[in-house]
Enzyme design. Structure first.
Site, mmCIF file in Angstrom:
data_model
loop_
_atom_site.group_PDB
_atom_site.id
_atom_site.type_symbol
_atom_site.label_atom_id
_atom_site.label_comp_id
_atom_site.label_asym_id
_atom_site.label_seq_id
_atom_site.Cartn_x
_atom_site.Cartn_y
_atom_site.Cartn_z
ATOM 1 N N ARG A 1 14.152 -3.286 7.986
ATOM 2 C CA ARG A 1 14.469 -3.743 9.344
ATOM 3 C C ARG A 1 14.788 -5.237 9.421
ATOM 4 N NH1 ARG A 1 8.470 -3.067 12.141
ATOM 5 N NH2 ARG A 1 7.340 -4.513 10.786
ATOM 6 N N SER B 1 0.866 4.517 -1.838
ATOM 7 C CA SER B 1 -0.374 4.394 -1.090
ATOM 8 C C SER B 1 -1.152 3.181 -1.603
ATOM 9 C CB SER B 1 -1.190 5.679 -1.209
ATOM 10 O OG SER B 1 -2.339 5.619 -0.382
ATOM 11 N N LYS C 1 -7.030 1.067 -0.715
ATOM 12 C CA LYS C 1 -7.750 0.993 0.559
ATOM 13 C C LYS C 1 -7.757 2.330 1.297
ATOM 14 C CE LYS C 1 -6.973 -3.957 1.041
ATOM 15 N NZ LYS C 1 -6.505 -4.109 -0.353
ATOM 16 N N LYS D 1 -3.102 4.666 5.603
ATOM 17 C CA LYS D 1 -2.587 5.066 4.288
ATOM 18 C C LYS D 1 -3.229 6.368 3.828
ATOM 19 C CE LYS D 1 0.119 2.951 2.392
ATOM 20 N NZ LYS D 1 1.595 2.979 2.563
ATOM 21 N N ASN E 1 -3.947 -4.165 -5.885
ATOM 22 C CA ASN E 1 -3.220 -5.365 -5.495
ATOM 23 C C ASN E 1 -2.236 -5.745 -6.596
ATOM 24 O OD1 ASN E 1 -4.801 -6.496 -2.962
ATOM 25 N ND2 ASN E 1 -6.318 -5.711 -4.401
ATOM 26 N N VAL F 1 -3.301 -12.811 -2.516
ATOM 27 C CA VAL F 1 -4.115 -14.022 -2.547
ATOM 28 C C VAL F 1 -3.616 -15.007 -3.605
ATOM 29 C CG1 VAL F 1 -5.821 -13.212 -4.250
ATOM 30 C CG2 VAL F 1 -6.510 -14.823 -2.460
ATOM 31 N N ARG G 1 -12.787 -11.331 6.500
ATOM 32 C CA ARG G 1 -11.926 -11.072 7.638
ATOM 33 C C ARG G 1 -12.206 -9.669 8.187
ATOM 34 N NH1 ARG G 1 -6.220 -12.200 4.930
ATOM 35 N NH2 ARG G 1 -7.168 -10.720 3.483
#
Length: 281
Positions: A46, A132, A135, A147, A172, A180, A261
């Site tokens: 997009r 996927s 998480k 997910k 990750n 990170v 967070r």
């Protein structure tokens, strides 16, 4: 070394990549064009600006850029016409952003995935590879929950249709957008304190080329209905921060703990305890 059977399974095929301008998408396009000789690769995303940048970086006539959102079922259906293989990478993936915008995350990660499924079925796409996340295992945050729902939609679609659907569950990926590692690098080079959410936190990490290798393996080897999980090393995020400070920063820089967070786990899991009995190594 590239396996000949993998090359043959992609040679001459029309491939579509949702979210194709992201870090995963660009590496996937790079490997497809360099090694696998597709007929064409459709980059569906997009973001106009990122498509323009990618078009300049990949001046290849086999690339076709399509502006569209996976939320738009009619647009994704149009973009899937004549496609042999879909790599579904498009997602809202930042945990805090999903927590703050839950309905937006549901529309992209769940409804968008269902739109891709229906588009693939209606145009007799041969195989869909869905990316996927770790998480999705015992989900604690909204991103993980969306997910996990996406995985279930993909697996259910495989039971009822001739199109083959397969999930790839990843950790990750180092250096991707929102990771990170770029954040620590930026902070270290700028001379700022490195911000760490919790010293105890661990994460699974994989290299970008290994992640894309798993996607390509899914095209070749998956029969449909599997969740493929790569074995990945885990490390403490605090160790990563210390390395960046030592290599790129200054001794006066501090590693400052800012607190977890919303929606974050201390430790991720690749396979849940309920999945272990049916897992194959």
């Amino acid at each position: 070394m590239i396996r000949q059977d993998t090359m043959d399974s992609l040679r001459g095929k029309t491939i579509s990549i949702t979210g194709g301008t992201g870090s995963w998408g660009q590496e996937l396009v790079l490997q497809l064009l360099a090694w696998h000789h597709p007929k064409s690769v459709r980059v569906y995303s997009r973001g106009e600006h990122r498509q323009v940048e990618m078009r300049r970086a990949f001046p290849d006539p086999r690339l076709v850029f399509i502006i569209g959102d996976v939320r738009d079922k009619y647009r994704i259906a149009m973009a899937s016409r004549g496609v042999d293989i879909i790599f579904h990478l498009a997602a809202m993936k930042h945990v805090p952003v999903c927590e703050e915008n839950p309905w937006e995350a549901v529309q992209t990660n769940i409804i968008g995935t269902q739109n891709v499924i229906e588009a693939a079925i209606s145009h007799s796409v041969k195989k869909v590879v869905y990316v996927s996340s770790d998480k999705a295992v015992d989900p604690f945050n909204l991103y993980g929950a969306t997910k996990s729902c996406g995985e279930q939609l993909i697996l259910d679609a495989n039971r009822h249709h001739t199109t083959r659907f397969v999930c790839v569950r990843a950790g990750n990926v180092m250096g991707t957008n929102g990771s990170v590692i770029p954040l620590f690098r930026q902070q270290a080079l700028a001379g700022r304190d490195l911000t760490l959410t919790d010293e105890r936190m661990t994460r699974f990490f994989m290299r970008k080329k290994d992640a894309i290798g798993l996607l390509l393996k899914a095209v070749q080897d998956a029969k449909g209905g599997e969740i493929l999980v790569m074995k990945m090393p885990a490390c403490h995020i605090a160790d990563v921060a210390h390395i960046f400070r030592e290599r790129l920063g200054k001794s006066a820089q501090k590693i400052r703990v800012i607190g977890m967070r919303p929606g974050e786990k201390l430790n991720e899991v690749l396979v849940s305890r309920y999945e272990v009995p049916s897992a194959y190594d």
